[in-house]
Design an enzyme around this catalytic site. Structure first.
Site, PDB file in Angstrom:
ATOM      1  N   SER A 690      46.095  45.751  40.802  1.00 31.82           N
ATOM      2  CA  SER A 690      45.717  44.441  41.316  1.00 31.82           C
ATOM      3  C   SER A 690      46.904  43.593  41.744  1.00 31.82           C
ATOM      4  O   SER A 690      46.715  42.515  42.318  1.00 31.82           O
ATOM      5  CB  SER A 690      44.901  43.681  40.270  1.00 31.82           C
ATOM      6  OG  SER A 690      45.675  43.432  39.113  1.00 31.82           O
ATOM      7  N   LYS A 733      41.074  35.974  35.236  1.00 32.47           N
ATOM      8  CA  LYS A 733      42.234  35.624  36.063  1.00 32.47           C
ATOM      9  C   LYS A 733      42.108  34.213  36.623  1.00 32.47           C
ATOM     10  O   LYS A 733      43.084  33.455  36.676  1.00 32.47           O
ATOM     11  CB  LYS A 733      42.383  36.645  37.184  1.00 32.47           C
ATOM     12  CG  LYS A 733      42.740  38.043  36.685  1.00 32.47           C
ATOM     13  CD  LYS A 733      42.795  39.046  37.822  1.00 32.47           C
ATOM     14  CE  LYS A 733      43.160  40.438  37.293  1.00 32.47           C
ATOM     15  NZ  LYS A 733      43.190  41.462  38.360  1.00 32.47           N
TER      16      LYS A 733
END
Length: 793
Positions: A690, A733
């Site tokens: 990611s 996140k």
């Protein structure tokens, strides 16, 4: 009566809790100094002609002041023979009993009490009978003393026995024998109050006869032991005595064993075992009857049958199917956690429509401190069921789950069966805590695999424990497992669980939890009340942002406890009656703030990008730094990176090289430069794809010397063609960016579906940018990116 022994009058009163002597006998009395009794003795001692007192016996414990109703109606007229100092603080008095007296009234003097008395008139009864009873009593006391151990036959005892034998008055015989033997306080006062001499003699004969029987049995037991004991068997002395006593009482080992087996059988009958379990119990019960009770196999079999009797087989609690009450209880005890609350209400709804529905097997996955374990107790309370918790962290032996076979010494059932015994019902809520911390396969088995049968709704109605070796129904149990990381749960076990993810709390949620849940709890635990202090939301906000950085609220609760302890010390020391805690007070209590906004004062720089990462404890910021050095085209990556992250960085570098001229970069830069990509916090392992767009942005920023915005964070996987692929952990996140004060977040377009999972308050504060390609990322992230990229295109 002589002149010194009046039939009536007034004398000092000495109150005692027990009668020390009878008429004609002497005894020593210890009195606390300074009491009315001690003062009465000293007053009588000063009367040189008489030295008489009346001994009264209290009915109950100490009374102040002593009243006539508090004493027995008959006392003892006594003469003081000797007075001397006893142990420190007490007075020793030698008295001799003279006769029984009736207590008429009590009068108070300056520091003691006196009593009006009259001599008790005794009823001789039938004269012939009284003399016959006295003679029988003299013979009985002689036999009594002959049975005494040699060590108890003192010279004083022998002299007393001679005096009894020479006495001719029946009343004196009864009193002397009563003084000669050990009697209970109730028996002594009863004999003192008995006015009929024949009745008194009968009662003394009864008491002495009991003592003679006791001494005779003891002598017979000692003789029995000596006859069956050799000189080399002294170690077994107590055991032989015990057997002799049991033999006298008819309690032989076989009789006791028979009683134990009958008791065990009645417990098995009451347990209402199913047919297959009843058959196994009957088989072992019959074997137990044929075994030697002292054998180890009999002990093992008995323990096994006790487990069968103690386990719940049919006993269950009725579910509370009140949806409104369950909803209110969950709301009162837990903030947020909407998915779990919804799932519990769904289960209750289904139970209302289908009562035979099997219990669900839920797995709560989330960072520490978000309330996974405590939620199990609340669910049990909402359902009206028993609650049992099983800690699985560090379990490395599958026998801990499925039990040991009975062939092993000290074998026990597994933790699941032990939990059912503790619950006492067949339908408890069982929390399997930290299931992701189970040990993996090893020489002692695989504990995770041992859970498969218990956590499979299609199989757990016939769970087989190695110790029980019979099927046990777990289908009515509501299993609730907790974990921090799904990666620690084997796939085959994870497939049997209904996963519910719990993410970290927003700052606003933490403040609400601290205000409505943690603060009242800690206030009660520290012995405080809300009126003793004030603590505003601003203080709670500072605690949540400057002194903690976590997904849950565990450290926030610890800091709250520290603040309240400071308040408790101040109140206990009398510094103030009320404390107003504000933000400025936190630093003296907790020290300087531990955390500061990571980006608030940071200047933008080329090659530095803020990424976003996911951990088992929630989301986190992941900084990426890229720089160029003179070299020959090598790529160097540091920061304790995993293979997937290294490959992602290599893909990002290949993408930049393939589009170098498009972004205004010298295509031959790799011929003269090395590229170094670093992820700070080098002690923390990092992996995953990611960070792809963050690495790409850092490389282009470093090569073009363009600054990257410090108020923007990004996450997404990059391909060689520049496409941005979706990633996981969007909620965590986004919350990490929100906690850090970042307001712009770049996400892959295909993660737009995850936006509803982000808390409402965080969505309101964040600007979410969804991108498909790296060009869109650069247009948002580079400070002069939009114009430059457009020109490059």
């Amino acid at each position: 009566m002589t002149r010194n022994h009046p039939d009536s009058g007034t004398l000092p009163l000495v109150c005692l809790s027990n009668l020390p002597a009878f008429p004609g006998s002497a005894a020593q009395v210890d009195l606390p100094r300074g009491t009315t009794a001690a003062n009465a003795v000293r007053h009588a001692q000063r009367d040189a002609s008489a030295k008489l007192v009346v001994l009264g016996v209290r009915r109950t414990e100490e009374h102040h002041p002593i009243t006539l109703e508090a004493l027995h109606p008959v006392g003892l007229l006594a003469e003081i023979l000797q007075l001397h100092a006893g142990i420190p603080g007490r007075l020793a008095v030698m008295v001799r009993g003279i006769c029984r007296v009736n207590l008429l009234d009590i009068l108070d003097e300056r520091n003691y009490q006196v009593v009006q008395f009259a001599k008790t008139v005794e009823d001789l009864g039938e004269i012939t009978l009284s003399y016959a009873l006295a003679g029988a009593l003299q013979d009985l006391i002689k036999r009594h003393d002959s049975l005494l151990p040699t060590s108890s036959r003192t010279k004083a005892k022998s002299q007393a026995l001679t005096a009894i034998q020479n006495q001719r008055r029946p009343s004196q015989v009864a009193d002397m024998v009563a003084s000669h033997i050990e009697l209970e306080p109730e028996d002594r006062i009863g004999l003192l109050c008995e006015k009929t001499i024949t009745a008194r003699l009968r009662r003394v004969i009864e008491l002495v006869s009991h003592r003679v029987n006791v001494l005779q049995v003891k002598r017979d037991l000692d003789r029995y032991v000596r006859e069956h004991l050799s000189k080399h068997e002294q170690e077994a002395l107590l055991r032989h005595k015990l057997r002799a006593i049991q033999s006298e009482l008819g309690e032989t080992p076989k009789a006791r064993e028979r009683n134990d087996i009958e008791d065990l059988e009645s417990r098995l009958n009451a347990a209402d075992l199913p047919e297959h379990a009843r058959g196994a119990a009957d088989r072992d019960l019959n074997r137990l009857r044929r075994m030697n009770p002292q054998s180890s196999e009999a002990t093992t079999t008995r323990i096994y049958l006790e487990w069968l009797a103690d386990l719940p087989w049919t006993r269950k609690t009725e579910d509370k199917l009140d949806l409104a009450a369950a909803r209110q209880l969950l709301e009162d005890q837990h903030y947020g956690l909407e998915k779990v609350k919804k799932r519990v209400l769904e289960y209750l709804s289904v139970r209302t429509l289908a009562p035979e529905k099997r219990g669900p097997i839920l797995c709560l996955v989330g960072p520490p401190g978000v309330g996974k374990t405590s939620l199990g107790r609340s669910i049990a309370e909402a359902l009206g069921r028993e609650y049992v918790r099983i800690a699985l962290g560090g379990v490395r032996d599958d026998a801990e789950i499925r039990g040991h076979r009975r062939t092993y010494v000290g074998a026990l059932p597994g933790r699941l069966i032990q939990a059912m015994k503790r619950a006492g019902t067949v339908n408890p809520v069982v929390v399997l805590d930290e299931i992701d911390k189970l040990g993996g396969p090893n020489l002692r088995g695989d504990p995770a695999s041992a859970l498969l049968e218990a956590l499979d709704p299609e199989q757990n109605n016939a769970f087989s424990d190695h110790y029980l070796n019979i099927e046990y129904d777990l289908s009515n149990v509501v299993f609730l497992t907790t974990a921090n990381d799904l990666g620690g749960i084997p796939h085959v076990l994870r497939d049997r669980l209904e996963i519910i993810r719990l993410s970290g709390y927003t700052i606003e949620e933490k403040v609400a939890i601290a205000r409505d849940y943690l603060l009242p709890k800690q206030t009660s635990e520290h012995g405080l009340t809300p009126r003793l202090y004030t603590l505003t939301d601003e203080v709670l906000l500072t605690l949540a942002t400057a002194y903690t950085r976590e997904s849950g609220v565990r450290n926030l609760e610890r800091n709250l406890a520290s603040v309240l302890r400071h308040v408790a010390i101040g109140i206990a020391e009398g510094q103030a009656t009320r404390f107003d805690v504000d933000v400025d007070d936190l630093e003296p209590i907790l020290g300087p703030p531990r955390y500061h906004p990571q980006l608030a004062e940071k200047d933008p720089a080329p090659g530095v990008v803020t990424g976003l990462g996911w951990t088992a404890t929630g989301g986190t910021l992941l900084f990426v730094e890229a720089t160029l050095t003179r070299g020959t085209g090598n790529l160097r990556m540091t920061g304790r990176l995993g293979d997937v992250m290294k490959e992602s960085a290599q893909a990002a570098l290949s993408l930049v090289r393939s589009r170098a001229s498009r972004y205004g970069i010298d295509p031959k830069f790799m011929a003269t430069h090395d590229v170094h990509v670093h992820f700070p916090a080098g002690a923390v392992p990092k992996d995953g794809p990611s960070a792809g767009i963050a690495v790409t942005t850092a490389l282009i920023s470093s090569l073009t010397q363009r600054d990257v915005r410090v108020d923007i964070a990004m996450t997404g996987e990059i391909t060689l063609k520049g496409h941005v692929l979706p990633i996981g952990g969007v909620r965590e996140k986004a919350l990490a960016a929100h906690r850090a004060g970042i307001r712009d977040v770049i996400l892959p377009e295909r993660n737009r579906k995850d936006e509803p999972h982000i808390p409402e308050r965080a969505r309101q504060d964040l600007r979410l940018h969804y991108v498909r390609t790296i060009d869109e990322v650069l247009a948002l992230a580079l400070r002069d990116g939009p114009d430059t990229v457009a020109a490059a295109q």
